[in-house]
Design a protein around this motif. Structure first.
Motif, PDB file in Angstrom:
ATOM      1  N   GLU A  17       0.809  -1.231   0.000  1.00 44.21           N
ATOM      2  CA  GLU A  17       0.000   0.000   0.000  1.00 44.21           C
ATOM      3  C   GLU A  17       0.839   1.277   0.000  1.00 44.21           C
ATOM      4  O   GLU A  17       0.719   2.093  -0.898  1.00 44.21           O
ATOM      5  CB  GLU A  17      -0.944   0.043   1.205  1.00 44.21           C
ATOM      6  CG  GLU A  17      -2.208  -0.706   1.036  1.00 44.21           C
ATOM      7  CD  GLU A  17      -3.335   0.061   0.362  1.00 44.21           C
ATOM      8  OE1 GLU A  17      -3.179   1.229  -0.060  1.00 44.21           O
ATOM      9  OE2 GLU A  17      -4.411  -0.535   0.244  1.00 44.21           O
ATOM     10  N   TRP A  18       1.629   1.475   1.019  1.00 37.63           N
ATOM     11  CA  TRP A  18       2.366   2.736   1.144  1.00 37.63           C
ATOM     12  C   TRP A  18       3.479   2.870   0.103  1.00 37.63           C
ATOM     13  O   TRP A  18       3.559   3.898  -0.572  1.00 37.63           O
ATOM     14  CB  TRP A  18       2.928   2.923   2.550  1.00 37.63           C
ATOM     15  CG  TRP A  18       3.696   4.198   2.643  1.00 37.63           C
ATOM     16  CD1 TRP A  18       5.043   4.356   2.529  1.00 37.63           C
ATOM     17  CD2 TRP A  18       3.167   5.511   2.783  1.00 37.63           C
ATOM     18  NE1 TRP A  18       5.380   5.672   2.614  1.00 37.63           N
ATOM     19  CE2 TRP A  18       4.237   6.416   2.775  1.00 37.63           C
ATOM     20  CE3 TRP A  18       1.875   6.013   2.923  1.00 37.63           C
ATOM     21  CZ2 TRP A  18       4.080   7.782   2.896  1.00 37.63           C
ATOM     22  CZ3 TRP A  18       1.710   7.386   3.064  1.00 37.63           C
ATOM     23  CH2 TRP A  18       2.815   8.244   3.043  1.00 37.63           C
ATOM     24  N   PRO A  19       4.356   1.865  -0.056  1.00 39.75           N
ATOM     25  CA  PRO A  19       5.416   2.019  -1.058  1.00 39.75           C
ATOM     26  C   PRO A  19       4.872   2.273  -2.463  1.00 39.75           C
ATOM     27  O   PRO A  19       5.397   3.120  -3.193  1.00 39.75           O
ATOM     28  CB  PRO A  19       6.179   0.691  -0.980  1.00 39.75           C
ATOM     29  CG  PRO A  19       5.935   0.203   0.400  1.00 39.75           C
ATOM     30  CD  PRO A  19       4.531   0.628   0.720  1.00 39.75           C
ATOM     31  N   ILE A 114       8.931  -1.989   4.552  1.00 38.90           N
ATOM     32  CA  ILE A 114       7.983  -1.190   5.325  1.00 38.90           C
ATOM     33  C   ILE A 114       7.742  -1.802   6.707  1.00 38.90           C
ATOM     34  O   ILE A 114       7.294  -1.124   7.617  1.00 38.90           O
ATOM     35  CB  ILE A 114       6.636  -0.988   4.592  1.00 38.90           C
ATOM     36  CG1 ILE A 114       5.870   0.167   5.252  1.00 38.90           C
ATOM     37  CG2 ILE A 114       5.816  -2.270   4.554  1.00 38.90           C
ATOM     38  CD1 ILE A 114       4.769   0.753   4.445  1.00 38.90           C
ATOM     39  N   SER A 115       8.073  -3.038   6.868  1.00 41.50           N
ATOM     40  CA  SER A 115       7.735  -3.733   8.107  1.00 41.50           C
ATOM     41  C   SER A 115       8.747  -3.498   9.230  1.00 41.50           C
ATOM     42  O   SER A 115       9.935  -3.758   9.063  1.00 41.50           O
ATOM     43  CB  SER A 115       7.639  -5.235   7.856  1.00 41.50           C
ATOM     44  OG  SER A 115       7.415  -5.908   9.081  1.00 41.50           O
ATOM     45  N   PHE A 147       4.490   2.631   8.178  1.00 45.55           N
ATOM     46  CA  PHE A 147       3.886   1.307   8.331  1.00 45.55           C
ATOM     47  C   PHE A 147       2.437   1.385   8.798  1.00 45.55           C
ATOM     48  O   PHE A 147       1.545   0.801   8.180  1.00 45.55           O
ATOM     49  CB  PHE A 147       4.713   0.456   9.310  1.00 45.55           C
ATOM     50  CG  PHE A 147       4.098  -0.888   9.598  1.00 45.55           C
ATOM     51  CD1 PHE A 147       4.135  -1.903   8.646  1.00 45.55           C
ATOM     52  CD2 PHE A 147       3.485  -1.142  10.817  1.00 45.55           C
ATOM     53  CE1 PHE A 147       3.568  -3.138   8.908  1.00 45.55           C
ATOM     54  CE2 PHE A 147       2.920  -2.384  11.085  1.00 45.55           C
ATOM     55  CZ  PHE A 147       2.961  -3.378  10.126  1.00 45.55           C
ATOM     56  N   ARG A 148       2.176   2.095   9.877  1.00 47.36           N
ATOM     57  CA  ARG A 148       0.810   2.172  10.421  1.00 47.36           C
ATOM     58  C   ARG A 148      -0.146   2.816   9.421  1.00 47.36           C
ATOM     59  O   ARG A 148      -1.276   2.363   9.246  1.00 47.36           O
ATOM     60  CB  ARG A 148       0.785   2.925  11.747  1.00 47.36           C
ATOM     61  CG  ARG A 148       1.542   2.230  12.842  1.00 47.36           C
ATOM     62  CD  ARG A 148       0.769   1.056  13.420  1.00 47.36           C
ATOM     63  NE  ARG A 148       1.617   0.343  14.364  1.00 47.36           N
ATOM     64  CZ  ARG A 148       1.796  -0.967  14.354  1.00 47.36           C
ATOM     65  NH1 ARG A 148       1.179  -1.713  13.479  1.00 47.36           N
ATOM     66  NH2 ARG A 148       2.585  -1.537  15.225  1.00 47.36           N
ATOM     67  N   GLN A 149       0.300   3.850   8.755  1.00 47.22           N
ATOM     68  CA  GLN A 149      -0.536   4.510   7.762  1.00 47.22           C
ATOM     69  C   GLN A 149      -0.855   3.551   6.606  1.00 47.22           C
ATOM     70  O   GLN A 149      -1.987   3.493   6.127  1.00 47.22           O
ATOM     71  CB  GLN A 149       0.142   5.764   7.238  1.00 47.22           C
ATOM     72  CG  GLN A 149      -0.746   6.590   6.342  1.00 47.22           C
ATOM     73  CD  GLN A 149      -0.090   7.904   5.936  1.00 47.22           C
ATOM     74  OE1 GLN A 149       1.032   8.219   6.322  1.00 47.22           O
ATOM     75  NE2 GLN A 149      -0.808   8.676   5.142  1.00 47.22           N
ATOM     76  N   MET A 153      -4.506   2.168   5.388  1.00 47.83           N
ATOM     77  CA  MET A 153      -4.951   2.213   3.986  1.00 47.83           C
ATOM     78  C   MET A 153      -5.428   0.837   3.532  1.00 47.83           C
ATOM     79  O   MET A 153      -6.447   0.721   2.846  1.00 47.83           O
ATOM     80  CB  MET A 153      -3.813   2.689   3.078  1.00 47.83           C
ATOM     81  CG  MET A 153      -3.440   4.118   3.244  1.00 47.83           C
ATOM     82  SD  MET A 153      -1.922   4.438   2.285  1.00 47.83           S
ATOM     83  CE  MET A 153      -1.795   6.196   2.468  1.00 47.83           C
ATOM     84  N   ALA A 154      -4.700  -0.203   3.910  1.00 44.72           N
ATOM     85  CA  ALA A 154      -5.080  -1.567   3.545  1.00 44.72           C
ATOM     86  C   ALA A 154      -6.435  -1.921   4.159  1.00 44.72           C
ATOM     87  O   ALA A 154      -7.285  -2.540   3.504  1.00 44.72           O
ATOM     88  CB  ALA A 154      -4.006  -2.554   3.996  1.00 44.72           C
ATOM     89  N   ARG A 155      -6.635  -1.527   5.390  1.00 45.75           N
ATOM     90  CA  ARG A 155      -7.914  -1.759   6.066  1.00 45.75           C
ATOM     91  C   ARG A 155      -9.037  -1.047   5.293  1.00 45.75           C
ATOM     92  O   ARG A 155     -10.074  -1.631   5.016  1.00 45.75           O
ATOM     93  CB  ARG A 155      -7.836  -1.241   7.505  1.00 45.75           C
ATOM     94  CG  ARG A 155      -8.977  -1.627   8.388  1.00 45.75           C
ATOM     95  CD  ARG A 155      -8.768  -1.172   9.835  1.00 45.75           C
ATOM     96  NE  ARG A 155      -7.639  -1.853  10.471  1.00 45.75           N
ATOM     97  CZ  ARG A 155      -6.473  -1.269  10.806  1.00 45.75           C
ATOM     98  NH1 ARG A 155      -6.277   0.008  10.593  1.00 45.75           N
ATOM     99  NH2 ARG A 155      -5.511  -1.956  11.375  1.00 45.75           N
TER     100      ARG A 155
END
Length: 189
Positions: A17-19, A114-115, A147-149, A153-155
């Motif tokens: 998601e983020w990358p 990201i993890s 990571f949290r963001q 987004m995935a949620r």
């Protein structure tokens, strides 16, 4: 000139998601590539691959996904061989480097970065070694601050967010093992 500037190895949709969004914002021409033979059982591999492809469809980025599910390296692993996670990083990052080289893509990176649960020093070292082996650059980017963001987004995008890294050994160690196995039994039917 290659069609893409970067191959992004993707471990799963939520970590992508983020990358992916960041690379799109930066106008980087990238191919996102799902290659994770470590993910087992096959139903879990299929579920993660499908979620990754769903994300590609939602966000409109170019993606490829390999159906490989080969737990043999993880089942035959022994502690005296070294870190199983580093063995896993090496297998996937060398495959990503080889894929990039074969497609004429000059550089690669991974969503594993990201993890906060991954060993970034090992990823940086192994990615660099894989890049040198196949004649492409490994792009290290510390995506962990987002990571949290990315997970949020995935949620919001309705992606399945897994409770173990994917290898059969991590499933055995997961505190969610019984719930995961119950969920997977429903997928296999």
């Amino acid at each position: 000139m290659a069609e893409f500037d970067l191959l992004l190895h993707a471990c799963c949709g939520p970590c992508a998601e983020w990358p992916v969004r960041q690379l799109m914002q930066e106008s980087v021409r990238f191919l996102a590539w799902f290659y994770n033979p470590n993910i087992h059982p096959a139903a879990e591999n299929r579920r993660r691959r499908e979620n990754f492809l769903n994300l590609a469809g939602q966000l409109g980025f170019t993606a490829q996904a390999e159906p490989d599910c080969d737990p043999s390296s993880w089942l035959s692993w022994r502690p005296e061989q070294g870190s199983r996670c580093q063995m896993c990083y090496r297998r996937r990052l060398e495959a990503a480097a080889a894929k990039a080289a074969g497609m004429g893509i000059p550089a690669f990176t991974t969503t594993l970065l990201i993890s906060p649960y991954q060993d970034h020093e090992a990823l940086r070292r192994i990615g660099g070694e894989a890049g040198r082996k196949f004649g492409v650059d490994f792009l290290y980017r510390d995506f962990r601050p987002s990571f949290r963001q990315g997970q949020q987004m995935a949620r919001e995008d309705g992606l399945y967010r897994q409770k173990y890294c994917g290898c059969i050994l991590s499933l055995e160690e997961s505190p969610f093992k019984e719930k995961i196995q119950c969920d997977l039994a429903g997928l296999a039917e």
